[in-house]
Motif scaffolding. Structure first.
Motif, mmCIF file in Angstrom:
data_model
loop_
_atom_site.group_PDB
_atom_site.id
_atom_site.type_symbol
_atom_site.label_atom_id
_atom_site.label_comp_id
_atom_site.label_asym_id
_atom_site.label_seq_id
_atom_site.Cartn_x
_atom_site.Cartn_y
_atom_site.Cartn_z
ATOM 1 N N GLU A 2 -25.648 -39.125 -18.256
ATOM 2 C CA GLU A 2 -24.954 -38.782 -19.644
ATOM 3 C C GLU A 2 -26.197 -38.303 -20.782
ATOM 4 O O GLU A 2 -25.859 -37.163 -21.426
ATOM 5 C CB GLU A 2 -24.622 -40.139 -20.243
ATOM 6 C CG GLU A 2 -23.368 -40.809 -19.668
ATOM 7 C CD GLU A 2 -22.301 -40.725 -20.265
ATOM 8 O OE1 GLU A 2 -22.038 -39.867 -21.200
ATOM 9 O OE2 GLU A 2 -21.014 -40.906 -19.651
ATOM 10 N N LEU A 3 -27.399 -38.788 -20.589
ATOM 11 C CA LEU A 3 -28.430 -38.315 -21.405
ATOM 12 C C LEU A 3 -29.049 -36.972 -21.219
ATOM 13 O O LEU A 3 -28.987 -36.341 -22.146
ATOM 14 C CB LEU A 3 -29.650 -39.188 -21.367
ATOM 15 C CG LEU A 3 -29.476 -40.902 -22.029
ATOM 16 C CD1 LEU A 3 -30.439 -41.603 -21.547
ATOM 17 C CD2 LEU A 3 -29.276 -40.602 -23.554
ATOM 18 N N GLU A 4 -28.812 -36.657 -19.923
ATOM 19 C CA GLU A 4 -29.129 -35.270 -19.352
ATOM 20 C C GLU A 4 -28.172 -34.123 -19.892
ATOM 21 O O GLU A 4 -28.735 -33.207 -20.591
ATOM 22 C CB GLU A 4 -29.277 -35.135 -17.930
ATOM 23 C CG GLU A 4 -30.006 -34.187 -17.401
ATOM 24 C CD GLU A 4 -31.511 -33.919 -17.724
ATOM 25 O OE1 GLU A 4 -32.229 -34.874 -17.878
ATOM 26 O OE2 GLU A 4 -31.916 -32.822 -17.658
ATOM 27 N N TYR A 5 -26.930 -34.714 -19.918
ATOM 28 C CA TYR A 5 -25.768 -33.906 -20.511
ATOM 29 C C TYR A 5 -26.118 -33.494 -21.835
ATOM 30 O O TYR A 5 -25.700 -32.336 -22.529
ATOM 31 C CB TYR A 5 -24.481 -34.262 -20.118
ATOM 32 C CG TYR A 5 -23.295 -33.607 -20.603
ATOM 33 C CD1 TYR A 5 -23.219 -32.200 -19.830
ATOM 34 C CD2 TYR A 5 -22.387 -33.999 -21.362
ATOM 35 C CE1 TYR A 5 -22.117 -31.534 -20.467
ATOM 36 C CE2 TYR A 5 -21.095 -33.296 -21.638
ATOM 37 C CZ TYR A 5 -21.065 -32.065 -21.076
ATOM 38 O OH TYR A 5 -20.022 -31.394 -21.403
ATOM 39 N N ALA A 6 -26.227 -34.380 -22.554
ATOM 40 C CA ALA A 6 -26.476 -34.323 -23.959
ATOM 41 C C ALA A 6 -27.632 -33.600 -24.495
ATOM 42 O O ALA A 6 -27.621 -32.844 -25.446
ATOM 43 C CB ALA A 6 -26.718 -35.884 -24.727
ATOM 44 N N LYS A 7 -28.799 -33.791 -23.492
ATOM 45 C CA LYS A 7 -30.083 -32.885 -23.765
ATOM 46 C C LYS A 7 -29.544 -31.580 -23.699
ATOM 47 O O LYS A 7 -30.166 -30.486 -24.500
ATOM 48 C CB LYS A 7 -30.987 -33.259 -22.788
ATOM 49 C CG LYS A 7 -32.200 -33.945 -23.620
ATOM 50 C CD LYS A 7 -33.383 -34.178 -22.385
ATOM 51 C CE LYS A 7 -33.527 -35.516 -22.085
ATOM 52 N NZ LYS A 7 -34.462 -35.761 -20.931
ATOM 53 N N ASN A 8 -28.758 -31.266 -22.914
ATOM 54 C CA ASN A 8 -28.337 -29.996 -22.418
ATOM 55 C C ASN A 8 -27.356 -29.233 -23.542
ATOM 56 O O ASN A 8 -26.678 -28.271 -23.031
ATOM 57 C CB ASN A 8 -28.248 -29.646 -21.173
ATOM 58 C CG ASN A 8 -29.144 -29.666 -20.115
ATOM 59 O OD1 ASN A 8 -30.355 -29.307 -20.509
ATOM 60 N ND2 ASN A 8 -29.031 -30.410 -19.069
ATOM 61 N N GLY A 9 -27.178 -29.856 -24.560
ATOM 62 C CA GLY A 9 -26.217 -29.314 -25.784
ATOM 63 C C GLY A 9 -24.749 -29.679 -25.405
ATOM 64 O O GLY A 9 -23.854 -28.751 -25.689
ATOM 65 N N GLY A 10 -24.477 -30.490 -24.542
ATOM 66 C CA GLY A 10 -23.004 -30.866 -24.702
ATOM 67 C C GLY A 10 -22.190 -31.332 -25.735
ATOM 68 O O GLY A 10 -20.853 -31.267 -25.666
ATOM 69 N N HIS A 11 -22.837 -31.561 -26.780
ATOM 70 C CA HIS A 11 -22.275 -32.214 -27.953
ATOM 71 C C HIS A 11 -22.657 -31.430 -29.301
ATOM 72 O O HIS A 11 -23.616 -30.756 -29.350
ATOM 73 C CB HIS A 11 -22.671 -33.710 -28.186
ATOM 74 C CG HIS A 11 -22.227 -34.376 -26.855
ATOM 75 N ND1 HIS A 11 -23.242 -34.385 -25.816
ATOM 76 C CD2 HIS A 11 -21.280 -35.321 -26.455
ATOM 77 C CE1 HIS A 11 -22.873 -35.134 -24.635
ATOM 78 N NE2 HIS A 11 -21.554 -35.733 -25.358
ATOM 79 N N ASP A 12 -21.752 -31.947 -30.137
ATOM 80 C CA ASP A 12 -22.213 -31.012 -31.563
ATOM 81 C C ASP A 12 -23.301 -31.887 -32.241
ATOM 82 O O ASP A 12 -23.916 -31.248 -33.276
ATOM 83 C CB ASP A 12 -20.632 -31.110 -32.568
ATOM 84 C CG ASP A 12 -19.681 -30.174 -31.812
ATOM 85 O OD1 ASP A 12 -20.101 -29.058 -31.627
ATOM 86 O OD2 ASP A 12 -18.451 -30.835 -31.869
ATOM 87 N N LYS A 13 -23.144 -33.055 -32.063
ATOM 88 C CA LYS A 13 -24.094 -33.846 -32.835
ATOM 89 C C LYS A 13 -24.470 -34.934 -32.012
ATOM 90 O O LYS A 13 -23.853 -35.581 -31.324
ATOM 91 C CB LYS A 13 -23.449 -34.372 -33.957
ATOM 92 C CG LYS A 13 -24.145 -35.542 -34.947
ATOM 93 C CD LYS A 13 -25.222 -34.709 -35.875
ATOM 94 C CE LYS A 13 -26.017 -35.855 -36.619
ATOM 95 N NZ LYS A 13 -27.236 -35.423 -37.077
ATOM 96 N N ILE A 14 -25.869 -35.304 -31.920
ATOM 97 C CA ILE A 14 -26.444 -36.731 -31.109
ATOM 98 C C ILE A 14 -27.082 -37.519 -32.277
ATOM 99 O O ILE A 14 -27.855 -37.210 -33.312
ATOM 100 C CB ILE A 14 -27.765 -36.350 -30.414
ATOM 101 C CG1 ILE A 14 -27.076 -35.178 -29.260
ATOM 102 C CG2 ILE A 14 -28.232 -37.545 -29.460
ATOM 103 C CD1 ILE A 14 -28.150 -34.552 -28.171
#
Ligand code: ADP
Ligand code: 5GP
Length: 189
Positions: A155-167
């Protein structure tokens, strides 16, 4: 005005439910929760039809066969799914902005749908703190806890690679809640 749906994801134990409970308490008629179906057992305090629609595997599989789901996935040995009804009950019946709490697999599938939501990721301050929170919640066996921790890395890897508009990093709860509200009430992104 009914806003675009908001998809919230992040590792299990990161604090998504805690943040959403605060939001629904503060804005009881602005937002609505997309109640997912799951085959996992209810935790103490969870209510059927409120936190989830708790289903048997047979019921869940029947819903898959009947194309009732916008997306569904297996997580930590259980099925979880967002039904078309769960979303339309909020957006069309209640006329509220729909909020979904789903995992990374669900995010990827929703991206292929025509929902066009905004994507928010809630990150834990660290994996160690995530483990502490999951242990502190007291809801997991050691097996399900380990499964959640290993899913967290992906999950964290996917988020790091820009999967979301905001973290948002949920370190201090009040600070994270303020940031969540800023994102949710911001101009459409
Ligand atoms: P999720 O819905 O993402 O699985 P929960 O909202 O159930 O996570 O939170 C997991 C645990 O962490 C709960 O016991 C909750 O009280 C606690 N928690 C949530 N946010 C924080 C925070 N900012 N600091 C410390 N503990 C927190
Ligand atoms: P929990 O068992 O901790 O409530 O949820 C486990 C994981 O399943 C979390 O990451 C949560 O976001 C995700 N989840 C909950 N509902 C759904 C759903 O309908 N679809 C998908 N794909 N994931 C879900």
């Amino acid at each position: 005005m009914v806003g675009r749906p908001i998809v919230i994801s992040g590792p299990s134990g990161t604090g998504k439910s805690t943040l959403l409970k605060k939001l629904f308490a503060e804005y009881p008629s602005t937002f609505g929760f997309s109640i997912s179906n799951t085959t996992r057992a209810p935790r103490a305090g969870e209510k059927d039809g409120v936190d989830y629609n708790f289903s048997t595997v047979e019921e869940f599989k029947k819903m898959i066969d009947e194309n009732k789901f916008i997306e569904w996935a297996q997580f930590s040995g259980n099925y979880y799914g967002t039904s078309f009804k769960g979303v339309s009950d909020v957006s069309e019946k209640l006329k509220r902005t729909c909020i979904l709490d789903i995992d990374m697999q669900g995010v990827k599938l929703i991206k292929k749908s025509d929902m066009n939501p905004r994507y928010l990721f809630i990150a834990p301050p660290s994996i160690e703190e995530l483990r502490t929170r999951l242990e502190g919640r007291g809801t997991e066996t050691s097996e399900s806890l380990e499964k959640r921790i290993s899913a967290a890395s992906a999950e964290l890897e996917y988020a790091k690679n820009g999967g979301h508009d905001k973290i948002i990093v949920n370190d201090d709860l009040e600070k994270a809640y303020k940031e969540l509200k800023e994102f949710i009430f911001a101009e459409e992104v």
